[in-house]
Design a protein around this motif. Sequence first.
Motif, mmCIF file in Angstrom:
data_model
loop_
_atom_site.group_PDB
_atom_site.id
_atom_site.type_symbol
_atom_site.label_atom_id
_atom_site.label_comp_id
_atom_site.label_asym_id
_atom_site.label_seq_id
_atom_site.Cartn_x
_atom_site.Cartn_y
_atom_site.Cartn_z
ATOM 1 N N LEU A 64 45.194 37.876 32.415
ATOM 2 C CA LEU A 64 45.602 37.106 33.136
ATOM 3 C C LEU A 64 43.748 36.418 33.479
ATOM 4 N N ASN A 65 43.675 35.340 34.144
ATOM 5 C CA ASN A 65 42.219 34.682 35.163
ATOM 6 C C ASN A 65 42.040 35.577 36.428
ATOM 7 N N LEU A 66 41.485 36.930 36.693
ATOM 8 C CA LEU A 66 41.538 36.887 37.718
ATOM 9 C C LEU A 66 40.026 37.927 38.193
ATOM 10 N N PRO A 67 39.387 37.663 39.509
ATOM 11 C CA PRO A 67 38.411 37.124 40.625
ATOM 12 C C PRO A 67 37.305 38.269 39.950
ATOM 13 N N GLU A 68 37.899 39.624 40.100
ATOM 14 C CA GLU A 68 37.151 41.318 39.910
ATOM 15 C C GLU A 68 36.808 40.729 38.057
ATOM 16 N N VAL A 69 37.048 39.612 37.379
ATOM 17 C CA VAL A 69 36.151 40.170 35.828
ATOM 18 C C VAL A 69 35.096 39.693 36.101
ATOM 19 N N ARG A 70 35.122 38.505 36.764
ATOM 20 C CA ARG A 70 33.358 37.734 37.129
ATOM 21 C C ARG A 70 32.596 38.848 38.082
ATOM 22 N N SER A 71 33.032 39.372 38.766
ATOM 23 C CA SER A 71 32.226 39.788 40.576
ATOM 24 C C SER A 71 31.641 41.216 39.380
ATOM 25 N N THR A 72 32.618 41.709 38.826
ATOM 26 C CA THR A 72 32.300 42.943 38.650
ATOM 27 C C THR A 72 30.853 43.215 37.114
ATOM 28 N N TYR A 73 31.462 41.744 36.345
ATOM 29 C CA TYR A 73 30.006 41.616 35.447
ATOM 30 C C TYR A 73 29.289 41.113 35.720
ATOM 31 N N GLU A 74 29.173 40.534 37.059
ATOM 32 C CA GLU A 74 27.771 39.554 37.552
ATOM 33 C C GLU A 74 27.351 41.197 38.263
ATOM 34 N N ILE A 75 27.999 42.186 38.622
ATOM 35 C CA ILE A 75 27.709 43.315 39.995
ATOM 36 C C ILE A 75 27.439 44.378 39.521
ATOM 37 N N LEU A 76 28.193 44.272 37.976
ATOM 38 C CA LEU A 76 28.182 46.184 37.933
ATOM 39 C C LEU A 76 27.452 45.918 36.688
ATOM 40 N N GLY A 77 27.399 44.845 35.477
ATOM 41 C CA GLY A 77 26.792 44.977 34.852
ATOM 42 C C GLY A 77 27.686 45.104 33.188
ATOM 43 N N VAL A 78 28.224 45.314 33.447
ATOM 44 C CA VAL A 78 29.203 45.785 31.952
ATOM 45 C C VAL A 78 29.688 44.319 31.070
ATOM 46 N N PRO A 79 28.945 44.589 29.976
ATOM 47 C CA PRO A 79 28.550 43.364 29.220
ATOM 48 C C PRO A 79 29.981 43.005 28.852
ATOM 49 N N ASN A 80 30.998 44.045 29.155
ATOM 50 C CA ASN A 80 32.749 43.510 28.509
ATOM 51 C C ASN A 80 33.439 43.701 29.593
ATOM 52 N N VAL A 81 34.057 42.362 29.932
ATOM 53 C CA VAL A 81 35.016 43.182 31.201
ATOM 54 C C VAL A 81 36.198 41.995 30.861
ATOM 55 N N SER A 82 37.518 42.406 30.956
ATOM 56 C CA SER A 82 38.423 41.206 31.276
ATOM 57 C C SER A 82 39.507 41.973 31.611
ATOM 58 N N ALA A 83 40.868 41.671 32.019
ATOM 59 C CA ALA A 83 41.540 42.061 33.432
ATOM 60 C C ALA A 83 43.314 41.848 32.338
ATOM 61 N N ARG A 84 44.017 42.240 32.761
ATOM 62 C CA ARG A 84 45.786 42.370 32.110
ATOM 63 C C ARG A 84 46.033 42.472 33.202
ATOM 64 N N PHE A 85 47.646 41.826 32.878
ATOM 65 C CA PHE A 85 48.448 42.427 33.819
ATOM 66 C C PHE A 85 49.339 42.114 33.561
ATOM 67 N N GLY A 86 51.442 42.771 34.019
ATOM 68 C CA GLY A 86 52.189 42.898 32.924
ATOM 69 C C GLY A 86 53.266 43.519 34.475
ATOM 70 N N THR A 87 54.764 42.741 33.424
ATOM 71 C CA THR A 87 55.496 43.144 34.623
ATOM 72 C C THR A 87 57.160 43.731 34.442
ATOM 73 N N ALA A 88 57.766 43.569 34.803
ATOM 74 C CA ALA A 88 59.382 44.118 34.172
ATOM 75 C C ALA A 88 60.407 43.108 35.009
ATOM 76 N N PRO A 89 61.682 43.343 35.035
ATOM 77 C CA PRO A 89 62.448 44.001 33.200
ATOM 78 C C PRO A 89 61.024 42.742 32.175
ATOM 79 N N PHE A 90 60.994 43.300 31.140
ATOM 80 C CA PHE A 90 60.599 42.820 30.094
ATOM 81 C C PHE A 90 60.728 40.995 29.711
ATOM 82 N N PHE A 91 61.745 41.171 30.369
ATOM 83 C CA PHE A 91 61.963 39.333 29.910
ATOM 84 C C PHE A 91 61.409 38.511 30.338
#
Length: 672
Positions: free
Chosen positions: A249-276
């Motif tokens: 998912l497109n979440l803001p912490e991906v860009r902010s942590t990339y720019e501020i913490l300097g980690v070259p590979n960053v992503s964010a994922r989300f899941g919910t339940a029930p599975f359907f």
Amino acid sequence: MARAALLHVSMAISPTKCSGNGDKSAENSRVLILGGTGRVGGSTATALSKLCPSVQLLIAGRNREKGAALVSKLGKNAEFVEVNIESTNMLGKTLEDVDLVVHAAGPFQKAENCSVLEAAISTKTAYVDICDDTDYSQRAKSFHSEAVAAGVPAITTGGIYPGVSNVMAAELVHSAKSENAGEPERLRFFYYTAGSGGAGPTILATSFLLLGEDVIAYNKGEMIKMKPYSGVLNIDFGKGIGKRDVYLLNLPEVRSTYEILGVPNVSARFGTAPFFWNWGMQALANFVPREILRDRSKVQQLVQIFNPLVRAIDGIAGERVSIRVDLECSNGRSTVGLFTHKKLSVSVGYSTAAFALAVLEGSTQHGVWFPEEPEGIAIDARKVLLERAVAAEGTINFVMNKPPWLVETDPKEVGLGIYDLRIANMSAFRIMHRIRLFVNMLKVDPAISRRGTTLLRDGGLLQVLRSEINHELSSSSKSSCGDGVGSEVEGFMLEWTELRTQDVVLRRQPDHIFCEEIAVSALLAPLQFRDKDPLPRDVLMKVCIKKAGYDSVLRFDCRAFRCDKDQLLPWTTMETNDGGVGSDFTIRKAYCSSLVDYLGKCKYVGPIFSSLDPQLQKALKDYLVVRGITPKLTNFLLEHLHRKEHSQYPKSLKNAYQIRQDYYFLKKQPSI
């Protein structure tokens, strides 16, 4: 404050009251909560009233009836004010006599301006928002210079995720750098929420709007765009949640942590339940036109359609929430932060309240900051912020700076290069043996070799593993462990035979013949080879005998093995099967220890057992045979432990398949 006991806590957690964390104190401060009659705003007000009872709360909203109900619950230090954030004049007047405004009136997706932040700057009021939108957070950040000039401290994305998750990530990176653990290389955020998390229609609208946005991630320092709700991974959230599928998912912490913490590979994922629900989210992302998912008014119509169904299923699914942040460093070190709570609607309030108190106490410098910036939340203030965030009753788990295997509920096999030392080596051998046969086949012809190599590289190994899994599951009835705990085996009671472990424990209580307690612990010996072929695996046994009234324990280290009649050792009477194959055992060591010293230094260790007089060796072995260590027992142990090991084999294959699947996906996709 009451709260659940925390497991694996890496720092001493105790709810920190508002007695002064920074240069100031939050006591008697006036806090305006916009969206205060909503689920998140109301939860924030409740948390603030508990963390800092003296704070003066102004519950702002448009529904006076809901506001009055919340105020009566909060007590004398709360009042309701009717505010429409679209009205600049009304908002400005309300902020004139306030120390801090908490903006919880989402959704923030597709918002056209930052009117609340602008009003806060113009009235010199401290500011915190729970924004979870990349564009909005970057727009808020653009007001940094204005906030500095006005002397206003402001935090954007200051909720649970993003928010607490950003601080957890910053702590992981800070610890890695301070411990010289190599350069941080990959940072991944994983989130799970059951149902809507009890957070109301706002989170439903947020989810739909996010499905209309391309996912921004970073791979080797470059920004990439990916399809929303794609790239599924199965992630273990540990105790209380277990393994769950999560999607990009497109979440803001991906860009902010990339720019501020300097980690070259960053992503964010989300899941919910029930599975359907995950299937439904995928269907919306794939089949609903983007222009609909990017239109707030149309999304609100979707929310009205789905909300009753979501509410109904929420009652079944619950509202558990979990954050897992993974950091991988250049030297191979991997650490995680994990926070799990029974209710999102409670934990999001405590998380937001923690940021509010940090700002009131002077932990935030003038300007607009993300939570991971040290100017936003000072490094030495992060611990207190996290303590407050997890202080809510219902916290299941909180972990920081631990290796992944310490938090996972279902560790993977060490034979496959992961974690669990308890799984039999034979499983890994059998997998590798089949792969070796496959690779040898490829050497026959160069053309076959090229095609086979491509097959392996492009995921053919997944087919090999899938075929092996299906074969093993089809014959799983043959590999059942059979006897369970409580079964009687040759006069012994089977006390322990946990499927996930290698060992088995049997015990015989004192009787009228022998006033002794006898315990036998056994497991398969390590795998050994002759040339490239595996040898039959023996059983390692420890036999402990304690006489009633004595504090000493006789301990015999033994080895049981299968053998034919012509392989019998002297003085052995062997039980055989129809094929003339049975078992025998030898004593390797014999010694005496006290119960106190049982795991430490022995009182007496005799000479090397094989150097003893053969008649004495026979007498000691007869001593064990009379007490039940017979060929029937060793036959049982050899058969039971091999069946048990074989029962674990499909599990090993599944883990190998999952590992290869994740690896194959990441090889095909950018490294996020």
